[in-house]
Each structure stands twice: as structure tokens, then as C-alpha cells.
Design a protein around this motif. Structure first.
Motif, PDB file in Angstrom:
ATOM      1  N   VAL A   1      45.701  42.010  39.607  1.00 45.90           N
ATOM      2  CA  VAL A   1      45.213  40.832  38.901  1.00 45.90           C
ATOM      3  C   VAL A   1      45.831  39.600  39.567  1.00 45.90           C
ATOM      4  O   VAL A   1      47.053  39.509  39.704  1.00 45.90           O
TER       5      VAL A   1
ATOM      6  N   ALA B   1      41.948  46.203  25.733  1.00 46.30           N
ATOM      7  CA  ALA B   1      40.987  46.821  26.642  1.00 46.30           C
ATOM      8  C   ALA B   1      41.039  46.163  28.013  1.00 46.30           C
ATOM      9  O   ALA B   1      40.791  46.813  29.024  1.00 46.30           O
ATOM     10  N   GLU B   2      41.323  44.867  28.064  1.00 43.56           N
ATOM     11  CA  GLU B   2      41.429  44.142  29.321  1.00 43.56           C
ATOM     12  C   GLU B   2      42.893  43.854  29.625  1.00 43.56           C
ATOM     13  O   GLU B   2      43.721  43.774  28.736  1.00 43.56           O
ATOM     14  N   THR B   3      43.178  43.702  30.909  1.00 47.28           N
ATOM     15  CA  THR B   3      44.540  43.344  31.304  1.00 47.28           C
ATOM     16  C   THR B   3      44.705  41.844  31.488  1.00 47.28           C
ATOM     17  O   THR B   3      45.839  41.357  31.542  1.00 47.28           O
ATOM     18  N   ASP B   4      43.583  41.119  31.580  1.00 46.19           N
ATOM     19  CA  ASP B   4      43.682  39.677  31.779  1.00 46.19           C
ATOM     20  C   ASP B   4      42.447  39.010  31.208  1.00 46.19           C
ATOM     21  O   ASP B   4      41.385  39.634  31.091  1.00 46.19           O
ATOM     22  N   ALA B   5      42.594  37.748  30.848  1.00 46.73           N
ATOM     23  CA  ALA B   5      41.477  36.977  30.306  1.00 46.73           C
ATOM     24  C   ALA B   5      41.724  35.504  30.572  1.00 46.73           C
ATOM     25  O   ALA B   5      42.874  35.044  30.567  1.00 46.73           O
TER      26      ALA B   5
ATOM     27  N   HIS C   1      40.124  41.005  22.283  1.00 45.75           N
ATOM     28  CA  HIS C   1      40.291  42.019  23.332  1.00 45.75           C
ATOM     29  C   HIS C   1      40.926  43.316  22.828  1.00 45.75           C
ATOM     30  O   HIS C   1      41.161  44.227  23.632  1.00 45.75           O
TER      31      HIS C   1
END
Length: 277
Positions: A57, A112-116, A155
Motif C-alpha cells: 500500500v 475488509a480493506e487495508t486502506d481507504a 469498511h
């Protein structure tokens, strides 16, 4: 630390279960490690490259990085000037309390996501730091909970239950238990594999599949975790180093600084151990 780098890793006495880190790193590289609790970080300047199981990321300003407990990851500068960031490390208990009160997530809450890209959540992370540094625990705690609830709402999910262990996973779990029990004097890989009735390469593969890192890397991380718990209750760094199996205090200092981001003495001062902050 390299020239121009600085870091403060600390805990507010009225915010139990939450660690805070603000830092500027240029040459510092975090080796593969994991955390018992959650990680929420945001960049204010520069770029941080976070190596996660799903890939790297490239985190820049306005982004929020979310890492679930026990997920192995690395971190390093993504640009020559490094990165400046604010990070919160709430315990699993704190996040579970927020999830139970504000969501319908069942089981263990995770992301669910590692970044946003979420400038509002990024701002809240920085505001938690600012309020804590100003001694305003009420504001810091309030904004932390608003931020976590926001990220869970947008998320969050239930983390999947672990599947039944395969034979290799059982060997990996047994190897981990041996290393935890004999941390100060662990067996060599060949001896460990023979003790468990498997081969060295089969054990390496199984351990990496189960824990995301080879046994020796996992052991270094586990030693630093145990040393942290000892430092939290006032143990001297030299005492902690000997107890967890590091050769000496400089050996602890080197690995502790690489994984935590600050040396053991600065870590203790930031947590109010051994005297006033």
C-alpha cells in the motif's frame, strides 16, 4: 535514528488500551512484524510503503491504513523525504467494545480493506493525538471512538473463523508453542522439526503459511512483545533482554527500535514508567 528523524511512542494514563505514535521516518524500515491489537495510521507528509499480505500500500496524505490484529506487515519510506504520520494502536478489547455498541457485526470485528481515502477519518486520528498531547482525555477518547465507529461502518466486517487445522498448520502451532516456552534458548530449526516429527523445509513452509513469516522472524517479534510487557511493569531493558533471549541490551535495543519505532528507554518514558512523563 537518522538525521531529521524523530518519533514519540506513548500512552496517556487516562486512555488505557491505546498506544500512540507520531513520527517522521526517512531511512527507518520496519521489518515484518504484527500487533496483538489494531493499527490505524494516517500520513501527513510524504509516502509510507506498507507491505501487507495482499501487496504494498502506497499511503499518502488523506489515506487511512487499517491493519487487523496479527496481520504481518512491513513499512518503509515510499519517497526520498520519508513520511510523517500519526498512528493509533487500540487494543482488541477497545475495538470490540466500539463494534458491539455501534454495529451489527457478529464475532470478531475487522476490516475488509487495508486502506481507504478518508480525509475525515484521517483528521480524527490527528485530533486524537492533538487532544491527548494537550491532556484532554475526554476529547481524545471521544474522537477515537467516533473514528473507529466510522471505519467499522464503512469498511468493517466479521473476521472469518479459523478453518480446521491441517497437519502442517498443527505442526506450525506446536512449533510456535515450543518457541514461546523456550524463547530464551530456542532449538535450531532441524532440532525443532525433528522434535515435532516433520522436516525442516516442511516446517518452514507450514509456519510461513500459518503466521505469515518464518519461525526466526516470528521469534524476534515475539521476543520484542514480551520485552514490552516487562518494560511496561518497570523492568530494566538489560533485564528484559536477558529474560527474552536477546544476547545483550544492545541486541534488544536494535530489534526493539526496528519493530516498535523507538528505543526501549524512550518507550518506557513515553508510558510513564520509572518516573513522570
Amino acid at each position: 535514528m537518522a538525521e531529521g528523524e524523530w518519533a514519540r511512542y506513548w500512552q496517556h494514563e487516562r486512555l488505557p488500551g491505546i498506544d500512540l505514535l507520531r513520527a517522521h521516518y526517512v531511512r527507518h524500515m520496519f521489518p515484518r512484524h504484527s500487533h496483538e491489537g489494531y493499527v490505524f495510521g494516517t500520513i501527513t507528509r510524504g509516502v509510507e510503503d506498507v507491505g501487507l499480505p495482499g501487496g504494498v500500500v502506497h499511503a499518502g496524505p488523506g489515506m487511512v491504513v487499517m491493519i487487523n490484529p496479527e496481520v504481518p506487515h512491513t513499512a518503509r519510506a515510499g519517497v526520498t523525504e520519508g513520511w510523517v504520520y500519526s498512528t493509533l494502536y487500540p487494543s482488541s478489547r477497545v475495538v470490540a467494545e466500539i463494534a458491539a455498541e455501534t454495529t451489527t457485526i457478529r464475532g470478531t470485528a475487522g476490516f475488509a480493506e487495508t486502506d481507504a481515502v478518508d480525509p475525515q477519518a484521517a483528521r480524527l486520528i490527528r485530533e486524537v493525538h492533538r487532544a491527548a498531547e494537550e491532556g484532554n482525555a475526554l476529547a481524545a477518547d471521544s474522537m477515537l471512538r467516533i473514528m473507529v465507529a466510522r471505519l467499522l461502518r464503512n469498511h468493517g466486517r466479521s473476521l472469518p473463523a479459523r478453518e480446521p487445522l491441517t497437519a502442517g498448520a498443527r505442526d506450525a502451532a506446536r512449533a510456535r508453542a515450543v518457541l514461546e516456552e523456550r524463547m530464551e534458548d530456542p532449538p535450531a530449526l532441524q532440532a525443532l522439526a525433528a522434535e515435532l516429527g516433520t522436516s525442516p523445509f516442511a516446517l518452514l513452509r507450514a509456519f510461513r503459511d500459518r503466521y505469515g513469516m518464518p519461525p526466526h522472524t516470528w521469534l524476534t517479534d515475539a521476543r520484542v512483545r514480551r520485552a514490552r510487557r516487562m518494560l511496561d511493569v518497570g523492568a530494566a531493558p538489560a533485564e528484559a533482554a536477558a529474560a527474552v533471549g536477546f544476547a545483550d541490551q544492545p541486541h534488544l535495543n536494535r530489534h526493539f527500535t526496528r519493530i516498535v519505532g523507538v528505543p526501549p528507554g524512550a518507550y518506557q518514558r513515553g508510558r510513564g514508567v520509572g518516573g513522570p512523563r
